[in-house]
Design a protein around this motif. Structure first.
Motif, PDB file in Angstrom:
ATOM      1  N   VAL A 165       0.865  -1.179   0.000  1.00  0.00           N
ATOM      2  CA  VAL A 165       0.000   0.000   0.000  1.00  0.00           C
ATOM      3  C   VAL A 165       0.899   1.225   0.000  1.00  0.00           C
ATOM      4  O   VAL A 165       1.885   1.277   0.744  1.00  0.00           O
ATOM      5  N   LEU A 166       0.598   2.221  -0.831  1.00  0.00           N
ATOM      6  CA  LEU A 166       1.363   3.457  -0.858  1.00  0.00           C
ATOM      7  C   LEU A 166       0.898   4.370   0.267  1.00  0.00           C
ATOM      8  O   LEU A 166      -0.303   4.572   0.459  1.00  0.00           O
ATOM      9  N   THR A 167       1.862   4.936   1.002  1.00  0.00           N
ATOM     10  CA  THR A 167       1.525   5.788   2.137  1.00  0.00           C
ATOM     11  C   THR A 167       2.463   6.979   2.199  1.00  0.00           C
ATOM     12  O   THR A 167       3.688   6.820   2.130  1.00  0.00           O
ATOM     13  N   MET A 168       1.897   8.176   2.338  1.00  0.00           N
ATOM     14  CA  MET A 168       2.717   9.347   2.597  1.00  0.00           C
ATOM     15  C   MET A 168       3.065   9.384   4.084  1.00  0.00           C
ATOM     16  O   MET A 168       2.200   9.222   4.941  1.00  0.00           O
ATOM     17  N   LYS A 169       4.354   9.573   4.370  1.00  0.00           N
ATOM     18  CA  LYS A 169       4.835   9.606   5.745  1.00  0.00           C
ATOM     19  C   LYS A 169       5.431  10.976   6.055  1.00  0.00           C
ATOM     20  O   LYS A 169       6.145  11.551   5.234  1.00  0.00           O
ATOM     21  N   ASP A 170       5.133  11.475   7.242  1.00  0.00           N
ATOM     22  CA  ASP A 170       5.764  12.707   7.696  1.00  0.00           C
ATOM     23  C   ASP A 170       7.120  12.403   8.322  1.00  0.00           C
ATOM     24  O   ASP A 170       7.354  11.318   8.848  1.00  0.00           O
ATOM     25  N   GLY A 171       8.012  13.391   8.301  1.00  0.00           N
ATOM     26  CA  GLY A 171       9.338  13.205   8.879  1.00  0.00           C
ATOM     27  C   GLY A 171      10.294  12.632   7.857  1.00  0.00           C
ATOM     28  O   GLY A 171      10.139  12.806   6.650  1.00  0.00           O
ATOM     29  N   LEU A 172      11.306  11.920   8.336  1.00  0.00           N
ATOM     30  CA  LEU A 172      12.320  11.343   7.472  1.00  0.00           C
ATOM     31  C   LEU A 172      12.528   9.883   7.847  1.00  0.00           C
ATOM     32  O   LEU A 172      12.271   9.485   8.988  1.00  0.00           O
ATOM     33  N   PRO A 173      12.972   9.047   6.902  1.00  0.00           N
ATOM     34  CA  PRO A 173      13.243   7.644   7.235  1.00  0.00           C
ATOM     35  C   PRO A 173      14.388   7.540   8.251  1.00  0.00           C
ATOM     36  O   PRO A 173      15.336   8.320   8.206  1.00  0.00           O
ATOM     37  N   PHE A 174      14.280   6.595   9.154  1.00  0.00           N
ATOM     38  CA  PHE A 174      15.324   6.299  10.137  1.00  0.00           C
ATOM     39  C   PHE A 174      15.797   7.571  10.864  1.00  0.00           C
ATOM     40  O   PHE A 174      16.977   7.945  10.786  1.00  0.00           O
ATOM     41  N   PRO A 175      14.907   8.261  11.561  1.00  0.00           N
ATOM     42  CA  PRO A 175      15.252   9.563  12.146  1.00  0.00           C
ATOM     43  C   PRO A 175      16.427   9.526  13.115  1.00  0.00           C
ATOM     44  O   PRO A 175      17.271  10.429  13.096  1.00  0.00           O
ATOM     45  N   GLU A 176      16.540   8.498  13.959  1.00  0.00           N
ATOM     46  CA  GLU A 176      17.644   8.456  14.923  1.00  0.00           C
ATOM     47  C   GLU A 176      18.979   8.331  14.199  1.00  0.00           C
ATOM     48  O   GLU A 176      19.958   9.013  14.548  1.00  0.00           O
ATOM     49  N   ARG A 177      19.034   7.456  13.189  1.00  0.00           N
ATOM     50  CA  ARG A 177      20.272   7.268  12.443  1.00  0.00           C
ATOM     51  C   ARG A 177      20.638   8.533  11.670  1.00  0.00           C
ATOM     52  O   ARG A 177      21.796   8.968  11.683  1.00  0.00           O
ATOM     53  N   MET A 178      19.658   9.137  11.017  1.00  0.00           N
ATOM     54  CA  MET A 178      19.947  10.337  10.228  1.00  0.00           C
ATOM     55  C   MET A 178      20.327  11.519  11.124  1.00  0.00           C
ATOM     56  O   MET A 178      21.175  12.341  10.761  1.00  0.00           O
ATOM     57  N   ASN A 179      19.721  11.620  12.291  1.00  0.00           N
ATOM     58  CA  ASN A 179      20.079  12.705  13.209  1.00  0.00           C
ATOM     59  C   ASN A 179      21.524  12.580  13.686  1.00  0.00           C
ATOM     60  O   ASN A 179      22.223  13.583  13.886  1.00  0.00           O
ATOM     61  N   LEU A 180      21.986  11.327  13.885  1.00  0.00           N
ATOM     62  CA  LEU A 180      23.386  11.116  14.256  1.00  0.00           C
ATOM     63  C   LEU A 180      24.305  11.623  13.147  1.00  0.00           C
ATOM     64  O   LEU A 180      25.284  12.347  13.415  1.00  0.00           O
ATOM     65  N   TRP A 181      24.004  11.264  11.911  1.00  0.00           N
ATOM     66  CA  TRP A 181      24.846  11.677  10.790  1.00  0.00           C
ATOM     67  C   TRP A 181      24.785  13.190  10.580  1.00  0.00           C
ATOM     68  O   TRP A 181      25.783  13.815  10.230  1.00  0.00           O
ATOM     69  N   LYS A 182      23.623  13.782  10.795  1.00  0.00           N
ATOM     70  CA  LYS A 182      23.514  15.242  10.662  1.00  0.00           C
ATOM     71  C   LYS A 182      24.388  15.945  11.695  1.00  0.00           C
ATOM     72  O   LYS A 182      24.960  16.994  11.426  1.00  0.00           O
ATOM     73  N   GLU A 183      24.491  15.337  12.877  1.00  0.00           N
ATOM     74  CA  GLU A 183      25.326  15.916  13.926  1.00  0.00           C
ATOM     75  C   GLU A 183      26.819  15.772  13.588  1.00  0.00           C
ATOM     76  O   GLU A 183      27.602  16.706  13.787  1.00  0.00           O
ATOM     77  N   LEU A 184      27.198  14.598  13.067  1.00  0.00           N
ATOM     78  CA  LEU A 184      28.612  14.332  12.777  1.00  0.00           C
ATOM     79  C   LEU A 184      29.066  14.932  11.449  1.00  0.00           C
ATOM     80  O   LEU A 184      30.220  15.365  11.321  1.00  0.00           O
ATOM     81  N   PHE A 185      28.175  14.942  10.458  1.00  0.00           N
ATOM     82  CA  PHE A 185      28.517  15.444   9.123  1.00  0.00           C
ATOM     83  C   PHE A 185      27.425  16.407   8.655  1.00  0.00           C
ATOM     84  O   PHE A 185      26.655  16.092   7.747  1.00  0.00           O
ATOM     85  N   PRO A 186      27.325  17.579   9.267  1.00  0.00           N
ATOM     86  CA  PRO A 186      26.266  18.530   8.884  1.00  0.00           C
ATOM     87  C   PRO A 186      26.434  18.997   7.445  1.00  0.00           C
ATOM     88  O   PRO A 186      27.546  19.255   6.984  1.00  0.00           O
ATOM     89  N   ILE A 187      25.319  19.071   6.735  1.00  0.00           N
ATOM     90  CA  ILE A 187      25.341  19.477   5.330  1.00  0.00           C
ATOM     91  C   ILE A 187      24.540  20.765   5.123  1.00  0.00           C
ATOM     92  O   ILE A 187      25.075  21.798   4.755  1.00  0.00           O
ATOM     93  N   ALA A 188      23.232  20.683   5.355  1.00  0.00           N
ATOM     94  CA  ALA A 188      22.336  21.812   5.056  1.00  0.00           C
ATOM     95  C   ALA A 188      22.292  22.800   6.219  1.00  0.00           C
ATOM     96  O   ALA A 188      22.446  22.427   7.365  1.00  0.00           O
TER      97      ALA A 188
END
Length: 553
Positions: free
Chosen positions: A530-553
């Motif tokens: 089933v197709l579903t629109m999701k709010d937020g981002l996939p794997f938020p805990e993992r992505m937040n770690l990478w954003k902290e270690l390797f900030p881009i935007a």
């Protein structure tokens, strides 16, 4: 009566023969196209649902990049006389594991064109294949058109030079690099000049790429050479923000491969002249010797080209993140995303190999910064990043066979998931056109990644979404309409077709509208039964770690 009967039979046979000859002649004529470069004879094939489409394979789009043209930008193909046969794939470009795919040749700059009708103005999709800039092909056994050609489109699949033959650089005029990327540009220019002969609209071109092809698609948005050659981008399972993509020290690897062939490294001119005399297949067969650990690091990839002051076109003029933040790129609608598991089996593969396991255990603190591209940072920052990875993915526990899942997630996040997400995040802030993000969660019966112990499909892993877009005949059976995966073929191909037509990927008949993400409102389409629109981002805990270690935007 006997004589009259024989005459009747004779006349009947003649009539049948005439009808047959007319059919054969008409079919032969129907499969010949006139292009600006010359005439081509193709064939008529069937889609997976038994619909006719036109096929033209092995079309040269550049002169053979051999001899003095090795390590040079491609040269446009010259016109030919007569009718060129375009019914079979060309040889693939030389690569480390060429024997797994078929005959290879340095003369490999060919493309395939598939069209639903030759007298239309159909949207065009140009597919850039995956393979880490060192592997795979656009040939029909790898990128079979059987599923996508159910739709009214023109599909173009291409070869481009790989490994050192496509990306070796000395950082100066002797080997500027990016030949594989410039091959892609030449193919896009060929499309502009020729695609109307196949029923395509040169003003409605979508670049679609997977993995390294995805990175390539994004790089075309940033390249002044590609400006205006396309109107949409589909970039699947890779971005342009990761520190492993752009090779910042290409001369180091040029010298390394030169030494393998006993070439002098006294000057860049000597290196290049020597390597031009080495057989092409020997160059690509040395790839694994140059790697530090398992599949890391990537040896030959795109580079930033310096302005040499000679008027030569440069494919990439600056760091991708900087170009995006300065809005120095071609603003077009983008579809991008990931699969749920990507390369999750990496950890298991390493831990089931005694040599690699011991190497990783004994050298983890020095290997990780090198293969993940942060060894050039200050010592305290290197320790901070490595310790964060140990804590988050391994629970600060010693590496054992139980560490496979954590290591697989770490490598997936490093190589693909954070790169794809951060590129989309960056573009959602700076691009004037919509950015659509997805995550493939559907698991079918077939998959690229398999459990190395049980050999069972894991999925949805890296390249699994290609199963529903292309018939990969070397790996998987052709799907049928009665197969449980048939609905996924219809959904995925509809994504591509609709996006190519109007810049909106929402599939035909879907009650779910695919909404673009914005910088302050992240969302993605979850692609499953089933197709579903999701709010937020996939794997938020993992992505937040990478954003902290390797900030881009």
């Amino acid at each position: 009566m006997a004589r009259e009967g024989r005459l009747t039979v004779l006349f009947y046979c003649i009539a049948v023969a005439i009808v047959y000859l007319r059919f054969v002649t008409a079919t032969y004529i129907d499969t010949i196209v006139n292009t600006p470069n010359g005439r081509l004879k193709g064939s008529i094939l069937k889609t997976w649902t038994n619909k006719d489409f036109y096929s033209f394979k092995g079309i040269p789009f550049a002169e053979p990049p051999v001899g003095n043209l090795r390590f040079k930008a491609p040269v446009s193909i010259k016109p030919w006389q007569g009718i060129k046969n375009a019914t079979a794939d060309s040889k693939i470009c030389h690569q480390p594991d060429a024997k797994l795919l078929g005959p290879a040749d340095e003369d490999c700059l060919y493309l395939n064109v598939y069209s639903k009708k030759l007298n239309g103005k159909l949207p065009v999709i140009v597919f850039l294949h995956p393979g880490g800039f060192h592997s795979f092909t656009g040939a029909s056994f790898w990128a079979g058109p059987d599923y996508l050609m159910d739709h009214d489109i023109v599909l173009v699949t291409i070869n481009y030079r790989l490994d050192a033959l496509g990306f070796l650089s000395t950082g100066d005029k002797h080997a500027v690099g990016n030949y594989g990327m410039k091959d892609q540009v030449e193919a896009l220019r060929w499309v502009q000049k020729n695609i109307q002969s196949f029923g395509g609209n040169p003003n409605k071109v979508t670049i679609a790429g997977y993995s390294a092809g995805s990175t390539s698609a994004f790089l075309h948005m940033l390249s002044p050479m590609s400006r205006g050659l396309f109107q949409n981008v589909i970039a699947m399972s890779c971005g342009v923000t990761s520190n492993w993509i752009i090779k910042k020290d290409p001369l180091k690897y040029a010298k390394k491969i030169a030494k393998i062939f006993n070439c002098s490294t006294d000057s860049t001119d000597v290196i290049v002249r020597c390597l031009k005399n080495v057989p092409a297949e020997e160059i690509t067969h040395k790839y694994s010797e140059m790697r530090l650990f398992a599949e890391h690091p990537m040896i030959f990839s795109p580079v930033i080209e310096s302005d040499l002051g000679n008027g030569e076109e440069r494919f990439l003029t600056d760091d991708p993140v900087k170009l995006i933040k300065n809005k120095q790129f071609y603003h077009v609608p983008v579809v991008t995303g990931i699969t749920e598991l990507e390369i999750i089996t990496w950890g298991q593969t390493i831990l089931n190999n005694d040599t690699l396991r011991e190497q990783l255990i004994n050298n983890f603190d020095t290997l990780l910064p090198t293969i993940y591209g942060y060894s050039d940072r200050k010592e305290e920052e290197i320790k901070k990043i490595t310790n964060a990875f140990k804590r988050f993915y391994l629970g600060n526990k010693p590496i054992t066979k139980d560490s496979a899942l954590g290591l697989g997630m770490l490598n997936s996040d490093h190589a693909i998931i954070y790169d794809a997400y951060s590129t989309a995040k960056l573009l959602s802030k700076y691009c004037d056109e919509p950015v659509y993000f997805y995550k493939l969660s559907y698991k079918g019966r077939y998959g690229v990644e398999r459990d190395p112990v049980t050999n069972k499909t894991i999925g949805p892993s890296h390249m699994d979404d290609q199963i529903y877009l292309f018939y990969m005949s070397n790996w998987f059976p052709k799907l049928k309409e009665s197969d449980p995966e048939a609905f996924m073929v219809k959904i995925e191909t509809s994504f591509w077709k609709n996006f190519a037509v109007n810049g909106n990927p929402t599939p035909d008949g879907s009650v779910v509208q695919w909404q673009p993400m914005t910088y302050n409102n992240e969302k993605y389409l979850n692609i499953d039964s089933v197709l579903t629109m999701k709010d937020g981002l996939p794997f938020p805990e993992r992505m937040n770690l990478w954003k902290e270690l390797f900030p881009i935007a």
